[in-house]
Design an enzyme around this catalytic site. Structure first.
Site, PDB file in Angstrom:
ATOM      1  N   PRO A  45       0.779  -0.659   0.004  1.00 34.86           N
ATOM      2  CG  PRO A  45      -1.065  -1.602   1.452  1.00 34.86           C
ATOM      3  CD  PRO A  45       0.741  -2.214   1.247  1.00 34.86           C
ATOM      4  CD  GLU A  86       0.396  -6.180  10.779  1.00 42.98           C
ATOM      5  OE1 GLU A  86      -0.920  -7.184  10.923  1.00 42.98           O
ATOM      6  OE2 GLU A  86      -0.076  -5.237  10.779  1.00 42.98           O
ATOM      7  NE  ARG A 136      -4.973  -4.146 -22.137  1.00 45.65           N
ATOM      8  CZ  ARG A 136      -5.340  -3.222 -22.795  1.00 45.65           C
ATOM      9  NH1 ARG A 136      -4.528  -2.268 -22.010  1.00 45.65           N
ATOM     10  NH2 ARG A 136      -5.898  -1.927 -23.026  1.00 45.65           N
ATOM     11  CG  ASP A 174      -5.641   0.821 -23.696  1.00 47.05           C
ATOM     12  OD1 ASP A 174      -6.692  -0.099 -24.856  1.00 47.05           O
ATOM     13  OD2 ASP A 174      -4.588  -0.118 -23.545  1.00 47.05           O
TER      14      ASP A 174
HETATM   15  N1  EFW Z   1      -2.946  -1.461  -2.247  1.00 47.40           N
HETATM   16  C1  EFW Z   1      -2.208  -2.040  -3.129  1.00 47.40           C
HETATM   17  O1  EFW Z   1      -1.530  -2.294  -3.633  1.00 47.40           O
HETATM   18  C2  EFW Z   1      -2.005  -3.621  -1.661  1.00 47.40           C
HETATM   19  C3  EFW Z   1      -0.431  -4.482  -2.173  1.00 47.40           C
HETATM   20  C4  EFW Z   1      -0.343  -4.975  -0.869  1.00 47.40           C
HETATM   21  C5  EFW Z   1      -1.239  -4.934   0.444  1.00 47.40           C
HETATM   22  N2  EFW Z   1      -1.258  -6.237   1.073  1.00 47.40           N
HETATM   23  C6  EFW Z   1      -0.083  -6.541   1.191  1.00 47.40           C
HETATM   24  C7  EFW Z   1      -0.126  -7.810   2.429  1.00 47.40           C
HETATM   25  C8  EFW Z   1       0.671  -7.483   3.722  1.00 47.40           C
HETATM   26  C9  EFW Z   1       1.463  -6.539   3.664  1.00 47.40           C
HETATM   27  O2  EFW Z   1       2.834  -6.793   3.565  1.00 47.40           O
HETATM   28  C10 EFW Z   1       0.808  -5.837   1.906  1.00 47.40           C
HETATM   29  N3  EFW Z   1      -2.315  -4.022  -0.080  1.00 47.40           N
HETATM   30  C11 EFW Z   1      -2.713  -3.545  -0.784  1.00 47.40           C
END
Ligand code: EFW
Length: 249
Positions: free
Chosen positions: A95, A122, A160, A175
């Site tokens: 994230p 985590e 793609r 696209d």
């Molecule tokens: N928004 C995203 O691209 C995204 C990527 C990974 C994720 N979760 C993994 C598992 C736990 C953490 O280490 C990362 N969540 C959201």
């Protein structure tokens, strides 16, 4: 292009890598899609891939050793194949990563080897980020249970774009986002459905008129839905004038 996915759940990729566009691209030899279970590289006493966080707190953290081992294994395997011409991009899905965009997908589609790191729990031991990974990517501002679904999304949007993957029935050129704008509306037969007609411009047969109509629709739709994209899109002076007139409405 070679793509390796480091994951604890390789079975998640069987359907995605075997079906439809990705499956055909694989069969055509345009891309090789592989999964590696980094649990196979947990060569420590207890064969664990995660452990408790230093400093305490809840949750478990992915250990560096299995992921480094798996990444080094696929790098060695690729360089032994003699087809590797430049080092791979090692992409951590998280994230906190750089937001995925069409421009990023285009950049990655020019690479010869991509390695995706999919985590759970985590998170990842920071030494993975600091000393192994070349890119951190996010597919949006939300947290998922693992990095597998984000990796599938990135792989789909990158593969793609590879030459030969999309037949004539689809085109990456028109696209949404490929020219920085949202895509124009599409129609197909019948010309009238429940009284709803296809715009006359598309029935005219004049290609210049049709292209003009499509471009205008892209501008209109982008102005309505994603005006911020217009700041960076390449527009003609005439298009900028038209936008100024329509912004006021
Ligand atoms: N928004 C995203 O691209 C995204 C990527 C990974 C994720 N979760 C993994 C598992 C736990 C953490 O280490 C990362 N969540 C959201």
């Amino acid at each position: 292009m070679r793509i390796d996915v480091l994951t604890l759940f390789p079975e998640m990729f069987v359907g995605v890598f075997g079906a439809s566009i990705l499956g055909k691209a694989r069969d055509k030899g345009i891309v090789s899609l592989n999964t590696v279970n980094f649990r196979d590289f947990a060569n420590n006493k207890h064969n664990t891939v995660d452990d408790m966080p230093y400093g305490g707190g809840g949750g478990m953290v992915l250990k560096a050793e299995p992921i480094f081992g798996a990444a080094e294994h696929v790098v060695a395997e690729h360089s032994a194949s003699g087809t590797s011409d430049k080092p791979p991009r090692i992409i951590l899905m998280c994230p906190q990563g750089e937001p995925l965009t069409q421009r990023k997908a285009q950049e990655l589609s020019a690479e010869s080897h991509l390695i995706f790191v999919c985590g759970h729990y985590e998170g990842y031991d920071e030494r993975i980020r600091e000393f192994l990974v070349t890119d951190e990517l996010s597919i949006g501002d939300y947290v998922l249970t693992g990095g597998e679904l984000p990796a599938m999304v990135v792989i789909d949007t990158v593969v793609r774009l590879l030459p030969g993957v999309l037949g004539n029935e689809q085109s990456a050129v028109t696209d949404s986002f490929s020219d920085g704008l949202l895509e124009y509306p599409h129609y197909t037969r019948p010309a009238e459905f429940r009284g709803w007609k296809v715009p006359d411009a598309l029935l005219s047969g004049h290609h210049a008129e049709i292209e003009k109509w499509r471009r205008r629709q892209s501008l209109q739709r982008t102005l309505e839905r994603r005006p911020e994209l217009l700041e960076v899109a390449e527009l003609t002076a005439e298009e900028r004038r038209w936008l100024e007139e329509n912004k006021i409405k």
